[in-house]
Design a protein around this motif. Sequence first.
Motif, PDB file in Angstrom:
ATOM      1  N   SER A  45       0.819  -1.210   0.000  1.00 50.86           N
ATOM      2  CA  SER A  45       0.000   0.000   0.000  1.00 50.86           C
ATOM      3  C   SER A  45       0.856   1.265   0.000  1.00 50.86           C
ATOM      4  O   SER A  45       0.316   2.366   0.032  1.00 50.86           O
ATOM      5  CB  SER A  45      -0.952   0.017   1.199  1.00 50.86           C
ATOM      6  N   TYR A  46       2.175   1.112  -0.043  1.00 50.50           N
ATOM      7  CA  TYR A  46       3.055   2.256  -0.283  1.00 50.50           C
ATOM      8  C   TYR A  46       3.253   2.299  -1.804  1.00 50.50           C
ATOM      9  O   TYR A  46       4.314   1.950  -2.330  1.00 50.50           O
ATOM     10  CB  TYR A  46       4.393   2.083   0.421  1.00 50.50           C
ATOM     11  N   PHE A  47       2.212   2.740  -2.501  1.00 53.65           N
ATOM     12  CA  PHE A  47       2.128   2.577  -3.951  1.00 53.65           C
ATOM     13  C   PHE A  47       1.405   3.756  -4.573  1.00 53.65           C
ATOM     14  O   PHE A  47       0.416   4.238  -4.032  1.00 53.65           O
ATOM     15  CB  PHE A  47       1.365   1.281  -4.262  1.00 53.65           C
ATOM     16  N   ASN A  48       1.918   4.237  -5.735  1.00 49.24           N
ATOM     17  CA  ASN A  48       1.216   5.327  -6.419  1.00 49.24           C
ATOM     18  C   ASN A  48       1.779   5.550  -7.823  1.00 49.24           C
ATOM     19  O   ASN A  48       2.711   4.863  -8.250  1.00 49.24           O
ATOM     20  CB  ASN A  48       1.279   6.618  -5.618  1.00 49.24           C
ATOM     21  N   ILE A  49       1.186   6.547  -8.507  1.00 50.79           N
ATOM     22  CA  ILE A  49       1.634   6.961  -9.843  1.00 50.79           C
ATOM     23  C   ILE A  49       2.846   7.871  -9.700  1.00 50.79           C
ATOM     24  O   ILE A  49       2.919   8.684  -8.775  1.00 50.79           O
ATOM     25  CB  ILE A  49       0.507   7.718 -10.561  1.00 50.79           C
ATOM     26  N   VAL A  50       3.778   7.771 -10.636  1.00 47.96           N
ATOM     27  CA  VAL A  50       4.939   8.659 -10.681  1.00 47.96           C
ATOM     28  C   VAL A  50       4.823   9.643 -11.836  1.00 47.96           C
ATOM     29  O   VAL A  50       5.050  10.847 -11.676  1.00 47.96           O
ATOM     30  CB  VAL A  50       6.248   7.849 -10.805  1.00 47.96           C
ATOM     31  N   ALA A  51       4.489   9.149 -13.016  1.00 44.69           N
ATOM     32  CA  ALA A  51       4.432  10.001 -14.210  1.00 44.69           C
ATOM     33  C   ALA A  51       3.548   9.346 -15.257  1.00 44.69           C
ATOM     34  O   ALA A  51       3.242   8.149 -15.169  1.00 44.69           O
ATOM     35  CB  ALA A  51       5.837  10.236 -14.771  1.00 44.69           C
ATOM     36  N   ALA A  52       3.153  10.149 -16.260  1.00 44.35           N
ATOM     37  CA  ALA A  52       2.328   9.616 -17.353  1.00 44.35           C
ATOM     38  C   ALA A  52       3.073   9.563 -18.677  1.00 44.35           C
ATOM     39  O   ALA A  52       2.628   8.898 -19.607  1.00 44.35           O
ATOM     40  CB  ALA A  52       1.073  10.469 -17.517  1.00 44.35           C
ATOM     41  N   PRO A  54       6.957   8.854 -19.750  1.00 46.68           N
ATOM     42  CA  PRO A  54       6.227   7.596 -19.973  1.00 46.68           C
ATOM     43  C   PRO A  54       5.454   7.208 -18.719  1.00 46.68           C
ATOM     44  O   PRO A  54       5.750   7.719 -17.627  1.00 46.68           O
ATOM     45  CB  PRO A  54       7.352   6.590 -20.251  1.00 46.68           C
ATOM     46  N   PRO A  55       4.472   6.309 -18.826  1.00 49.84           N
ATOM     47  CA  PRO A  55       3.719   5.909 -17.635  1.00 49.84           C
ATOM     48  C   PRO A  55       4.615   5.164 -16.653  1.00 49.84           C
ATOM     49  O   PRO A  55       5.274   4.185 -17.017  1.00 49.84           O
ATOM     50  CB  PRO A  55       2.622   5.007 -18.190  1.00 49.84           C
ATOM     51  N   MET A  56       4.639   5.653 -15.412  1.00 47.10           N
ATOM     52  CA  MET A  56       5.467   5.026 -14.380  1.00 47.10           C
ATOM     53  C   MET A  56       4.703   4.974 -13.061  1.00 47.10           C
ATOM     54  O   MET A  56       3.897   5.860 -12.768  1.00 47.10           O
ATOM     55  CB  MET A  56       6.783   5.783 -14.195  1.00 47.10           C
ATOM     56  N   VAL A  57       4.983   3.938 -12.290  1.00 43.19           N
ATOM     57  CA  VAL A  57       4.402   3.780 -10.958  1.00 43.19           C
ATOM     58  C   VAL A  57       5.525   3.495  -9.969  1.00 43.19           C
ATOM     59  O   VAL A  57       6.632   3.095 -10.349  1.00 43.19           O
ATOM     60  CB  VAL A  57       3.361   2.634 -10.920  1.00 43.19           C
ATOM     61  N   SER A  58       5.221   3.720  -8.692  1.00 41.60           N
ATOM     62  CA  SER A  58       6.210   3.452  -7.647  1.00 41.60           C
ATOM     63  C   SER A  58       5.648   2.479  -6.620  1.00 41.60           C
ATOM     64  O   SER A  58       4.463   2.519  -6.303  1.00 41.60           O
ATOM     65  CB  SER A  58       6.622   4.747  -6.946  1.00 41.60           C
ATOM     66  N   VAL A  59       6.515   1.627  -6.117  1.00 40.88           N
ATOM     67  CA  VAL A  59       6.173   0.698  -5.041  1.00 40.88           C
ATOM     68  C   VAL A  59       7.326   0.730  -4.047  1.00 40.88           C
ATOM     69  O   VAL A  59       8.480   0.499  -4.423  1.00 40.88           O
ATOM     70  CB  VAL A  59       5.974  -0.741  -5.553  1.00 40.88           C
ATOM     71  N   ILE A 157      10.776   2.002  -9.014  1.00 42.31           N
ATOM     72  CA  ILE A 157      10.078   2.787 -10.030  1.00 42.31           C
ATOM     73  C   ILE A 157       9.910   1.889 -11.246  1.00 42.31           C
ATOM     74  O   ILE A 157      10.890   1.422 -11.834  1.00 42.31           O
ATOM     75  CB  ILE A 157      10.857   4.052 -10.430  1.00 42.31           C
ATOM     76  N   GLY A 158       8.660   1.619 -11.602  1.00 39.75           N
ATOM     77  CA  GLY A 158       8.381   0.750 -12.736  1.00 39.75           C
ATOM     78  C   GLY A 158       7.823   1.532 -13.905  1.00 39.75           C
ATOM     79  O   GLY A 158       6.916   2.347 -13.736  1.00 39.75           O
TER      80      GLY A 158
END
Length: 214
Positions: A45-52, A54-59, A157-158
């Motif tokens: 649950s330490y998870f969110n969007i980073v950028a669009a 390119p599309p990136m998410v963080s965990v 960062i994915g």
Amino acid sequence: MLSIDPGQQDDRANYRLLIGTVVPRPIALVTTLSEQGVLNAAPFSYFNIVAARPPMVSVSVQRKPGGALKDTARNALASGAFVVHIADESYVSALNMTAAPLPPEESEPALAGLTPVASEAVAVPGLAEAKVRLECVLERAIPLGGTGEAPACDLLIGRVVRFHVDASLYTAGPDGETRQAPPDIDVERLRPVARLAGDDYSRLGERFTVERPR
């Protein structure tokens, strides 16, 4: 209003303040593949969007006591890929089972009765039960925190290289046909769940709209 210095209380007290106030938190069920070919899954649950672009998410993957890497971080670092699944009500009980503290040679999806499905752009399988899954390549892993030599967590960062979205989640247009672009997701159909403190989760709940200033 209480004023609390985090340096004057222990880590557990700071943790309880964070998880009790930063709510609700979206949940990522993350699958990774070990070097031995074991499919690992764990919820974060330490998870969110980073950028669009390119599309990136963080965990953020917390480390074990003593600084050892958890399976998710170790596998993602070794393979350079992972798959993020958005948590929803339809499989939340199975998702919760993946939090069991299994050894690396045992598979959480197998324990939870989840169904592996081949990915298209990465070698790590996804899980068929999720209505949304994001195939990610590891853009960067950042060790953070800690009071000694070992970091407290690894921020992964994915970069999303493939979106998989159940067609039922697309909002229907005025003619009743499913929209394909732009992809407006119907969150009522997704039925996402979010994390609170302790053993508690939350559903979507009542929504309200506040227009941004122009």
